[in-house]
Design an enzyme around this catalytic site. Structure first.
Site, PDB file in Angstrom:
ATOM      1  N   SER A   7       0.850  -1.203   0.000  1.00  0.00           N
ATOM      2  CA  SER A   7       0.000   0.000   0.000  1.00  0.00           C
ATOM      3  C   SER A   7       0.881   1.247   0.000  1.00  0.00           C
ATOM      4  O   SER A   7       2.033   1.194   0.451  1.00  0.00           O
ATOM      5  CB  SER A   7      -0.861  -0.017   1.263  1.00  0.00           C
ATOM      6  OG  SER A   7      -1.470   1.228   1.468  1.00  0.00           O
TER       7      SER A   7
ATOM      8  N   TYR B  14      -1.480  -1.106  10.379  1.00  0.00           N
ATOM      9  CA  TYR B  14      -1.651  -1.382   8.940  1.00  0.00           C
ATOM     10  C   TYR B  14      -0.421  -0.894   8.171  1.00  0.00           C
ATOM     11  O   TYR B  14       0.180  -1.633   7.390  1.00  0.00           O
ATOM     12  CB  TYR B  14      -2.912  -0.681   8.440  1.00  0.00           C
ATOM     13  CG  TYR B  14      -3.194  -0.866   6.961  1.00  0.00           C
ATOM     14  CD1 TYR B  14      -3.665  -2.081   6.473  1.00  0.00           C
ATOM     15  CD2 TYR B  14      -2.996   0.173   6.058  1.00  0.00           C
ATOM     16  CE1 TYR B  14      -3.928  -2.253   5.116  1.00  0.00           C
ATOM     17  CE2 TYR B  14      -3.261   0.007   4.703  1.00  0.00           C
ATOM     18  CZ  TYR B  14      -3.722  -1.207   4.237  1.00  0.00           C
ATOM     19  OH  TYR B  14      -3.979  -1.374   2.892  1.00  0.00           O
TER      20      TYR B  14
HETATM   21  N1  LIG Z   1      -8.676  -0.779  -1.747  1.00  0.00           N
HETATM   22  C1  LIG Z   1      -7.726   0.076  -1.472  1.00  0.00           C
HETATM   23  O1  LIG Z   1      -7.939   1.306  -1.500  1.00  0.00           O
HETATM   24  C2  LIG Z   1      -6.345  -0.420  -1.129  1.00  0.00           C
HETATM   25  C3  LIG Z   1      -5.326   0.518  -1.000  1.00  0.00           C
HETATM   26  C4  LIG Z   1      -4.052   0.086  -0.681  1.00  0.00           C
HETATM   27  C5  LIG Z   1      -3.802  -1.257  -0.520  1.00  0.00           C
HETATM   28  N2  LIG Z   1      -4.801  -2.153  -0.638  1.00  0.00           N
HETATM   29  C6  LIG Z   1      -4.493  -3.576  -0.417  1.00  0.00           C
HETATM   30  O2  LIG Z   1      -5.002  -4.346  -1.489  1.00  0.00           O
HETATM   31  C7  LIG Z   1      -5.348  -5.643  -1.019  1.00  0.00           C
HETATM   32  C8  LIG Z   1      -6.762  -5.986  -1.468  1.00  0.00           C
HETATM   33  O3  LIG Z   1      -7.654  -5.032  -0.936  1.00  0.00           O
HETATM   34  P1  LIG Z   1      -9.120  -4.807  -1.509  1.00  0.00           P
HETATM   35  O4  LIG Z   1      -9.429  -3.392  -1.273  1.00  0.00           O
HETATM   36  O5  LIG Z   1      -9.243  -5.374  -2.859  1.00  0.00           O
HETATM   37  O6  LIG Z   1      -9.981  -5.682  -0.470  1.00  0.00           O
HETATM   38  P2  LIG Z   1     -11.490  -6.174  -0.550  1.00  0.00           P
HETATM   39  O7  LIG Z   1     -12.214  -5.612  -1.704  1.00  0.00           O
HETATM   40  O8  LIG Z   1     -12.043  -5.958   0.813  1.00  0.00           O
HETATM   41  O9  LIG Z   1     -11.340  -7.754  -0.820  1.00  0.00           O
HETATM   42  C9  LIG Z   1     -10.699  -8.538   0.123  1.00  0.00           C
HETATM   43  C10 LIG Z   1     -10.648  -9.977  -0.340  1.00  0.00           C
HETATM   44  O10 LIG Z   1      -9.874 -10.689   0.617  1.00  0.00           O
HETATM   45  C11 LIG Z   1     -10.672 -11.699   1.208  1.00  0.00           C
HETATM   46  N3  LIG Z   1     -10.378 -11.767   2.635  1.00  0.00           N
HETATM   47  C12 LIG Z   1     -10.451 -10.764   3.528  1.00  0.00           C
HETATM   48  N4  LIG Z   1     -10.116 -11.213   4.739  1.00  0.00           N
HETATM   49  C13 LIG Z   1      -9.800 -12.522   4.587  1.00  0.00           C
HETATM   50  C14 LIG Z   1      -9.411 -13.528   5.477  1.00  0.00           C
HETATM   51  N5  LIG Z   1      -9.256 -13.296   6.776  1.00  0.00           N
HETATM   52  N6  LIG Z   1      -9.177 -14.770   5.001  1.00  0.00           N
HETATM   53  C15 LIG Z   1      -9.359 -15.037   3.698  1.00  0.00           C
HETATM   54  N7  LIG Z   1      -9.739 -14.125   2.801  1.00  0.00           N
HETATM   55  C16 LIG Z   1      -9.983 -12.884   3.252  1.00  0.00           C
HETATM   56  C17 LIG Z   1     -12.108 -11.281   0.992  1.00  0.00           C
HETATM   57  O11 LIG Z   1     -12.905 -12.434   1.037  1.00  0.00           O
HETATM   58  P3  LIG Z   1     -14.458 -12.370   1.451  1.00  0.00           P
HETATM   59  O12 LIG Z   1     -15.143 -11.928   0.206  1.00  0.00           O
HETATM   60  O13 LIG Z   1     -14.821 -13.740   1.848  1.00  0.00           O
HETATM   61  O14 LIG Z   1     -14.582 -11.348   2.557  1.00  0.00           O
HETATM   62  C18 LIG Z   1     -12.012 -10.641  -0.389  1.00  0.00           C
HETATM   63  O15 LIG Z   1     -11.987 -11.624  -1.387  1.00  0.00           O
HETATM   64  C19 LIG Z   1      -5.158  -5.617   0.486  1.00  0.00           C
HETATM   65  O16 LIG Z   1      -3.930  -6.195   0.810  1.00  0.00           O
HETATM   66  C20 LIG Z   1      -5.147  -4.138   0.824  1.00  0.00           C
HETATM   67  O17 LIG Z   1      -4.417  -3.849   1.987  1.00  0.00           O
HETATM   68  C21 LIG Z   1      -6.091  -1.769  -0.939  1.00  0.00           C
END
Ligand SMILES: NC(=O)c1ccc[n+]([C@@H]2O[C@H](COP(=O)([O-])OP(=O)(O)OC[C@H]3O[C@@H](n4cnc5c(N)ncnc54)[C@H](OP(=O)(O)O)[C@@H]3O)[C@@H](O)[C@H]2O)c1
Length: 321
Positions: free
Chosen positions: A199, A212
């Site tokens: 991130s 985080y």
């Molecule tokens: N979105 C942003 O703005 C952003 C910015 C910087 C970095 N990131 C990073 O990008 C990555 C993905 O983020 P995202 O925003 O795409 O997240 P997201 O839309 O919330 O999706 C998270 C995914 O991970 C799964 N998951 C969450 N907790 C889990 C657990 N304990 N065990 C197994 N699976 C789990 C969820 O499954 P379920 O559907 O079953 O819940 C879902 O498939 C993360 O590492 C995050 O830190 C995101």
């Protein structure tokens, strides 16, 4: 010294040390800025347009994506499948995994395997290891991650001890264990890509998101050091540093030039594989990352966090009422 002497003679005898120093420093800064602009253009414009990025399929017929049923992980799974790569889908909710597997198989005509595990637990790795047996894994995307519902002081975190364990397991242990699982076979075949989704929170210490932010720094340093260790063995380790992407985790629905959809973001980030080993993945996030790390005073960042905390607390209290 010869460089200094050349500059002095070209500036004339009246040039004093400070003039020479100033000209040299300014040239160095201008050169670095030009290099930065060139890298920016080649990574975010030319790589995609000219198809300069890595051919991930050549590294192996299977990819593994964690946290793949939503957001950024889902976009990686779909776009790897679109390139004809079979995908091991690892995430928490079995029904969502089954739906995604069906969708990917019928749309992209590739094979899938699903593994339903909860990454907050530390005892899941033998299950995952068994599911990967016999597969030629060329690409691993360590995407799963969690954050807080809103920025909060460490000392004020609800269920603090549970949050600490969960965040370390999900954000740090999962990446390290999965990498340890697939890397030996990649090294043996002298081919492989490991993509770790950290991130922009890793680029500056973000108060009120400390746990985080620190977990993402771990991902960043682990990736960079591993890249140094295995680059001569045919392996690429890329760390990706997204800013805001419109997903459930960010709680942002509306996209803009600063906040892309997961599909747009991943299309851009995948185009940087093989070109940049540490990337913001998307042009406007690169600008934001540069500002955060170099210009934006930490006071401003802290005020933004305090504002988000206030809004988060208000929403939580409204829900409780
Ligand atoms: N979105 C942003 O703005 C952003 C910015 C910087 C970095 N990131 C990073 O990008 C990555 C993905 O983020 P995202 O925003 O795409 O997240 P997201 O839309 O919330 O999706 C998270 C995914 O991970 C799964 N998951 C969450 N907790 C889990 C657990 N304990 N065990 C197994 N699976 C789990 C969820 O499954 P379920 O559907 O079953 O819940 C879902 O498939 C993360 O590492 C995050 O830190 C995101």
């Amino acid at each position: 010294m010869a460089v200094f002497q050349n500059i002095i003679s070209s500036l004339g005898k009246s040039a004093d040390f400070f003039t020479v120093f100033g000209v040299t420093a300014a040239s160095f800064v201008a050169f670095k800025a030009a290099l930065g602009v060139f890298r920016f253009i080649s990574t975010y414009v030319l790589a995609g347009l000219l198809g300069l990025s890595a051919d991930l399929k050549k590294a192996g017929s299977w990819a593994v994506v964690t946290g793949c049923t939503d957001g950024i992980g889902k976009a990686y799974a779909e776009q790897l499948a679109e390139r004809g790569i079979n995908v091991v889908l690892i995430s928490r909710t079995a029904s969502k995994l089954d739906d995604l597997a069906k969708e990917i198989e019928s749309k992209y005509k590739v094979q899938t395997r699903v593994v339903a595990v909860d990454f907050t637990r530390a005892d899941i790795y033998s299950t995952i290891s068994r599911s990967l047996e016999g597969l030629e894994i060329g690409t691993l995307v360590n995407n799963v991650g969690m954050s807080f519902p809103f920025p909060e002081y460490f000392i004020e975190l609800e269920n603090r001890e549970q949050v600490i364990r969960d965040m370390i397991n999900v954000n740090m242990l999962s990446m390290t264990m999965l990498t340890s699982m697939v890397l030996p076979a990649m090294v043996e075949r002298r081919r492989g890509y490991i993509i770790n989704i950290a991130s922009t929170a890793a680029t500056a210490p973000l108060a009120l998101l400390g746990l985080y932010s620190a977990s993402k720094v771990y991902m960043d340093y682990f990736s960079q050091t591993l890249q140094q260790e295995v680059s001569n063995k045919g392996i690429t380790v890329q760390v990706v540093l997204p800013g805001f992407v419109a997903t459930k985790l960010s709680k942002i629905k509306k996209t803009s030039f600063m906040i892309p959809s997961p599909t747009t973001y991943v299309r851009s980030a995948l185009a940087t594989v093989g070109i940049e080993n540490r990337t913001f993945g998307f042009w406007s996030h690169a600008v934001q990352g540069f500002l955060m790390a170099s210009i934006l005073p930490s006071m401003v960042q802290r005020n933004v966090m305090l504002g988000a905390r206030k809004a988060g607390l208000r929403k939580r209290n409204q829900k409780k009422e």
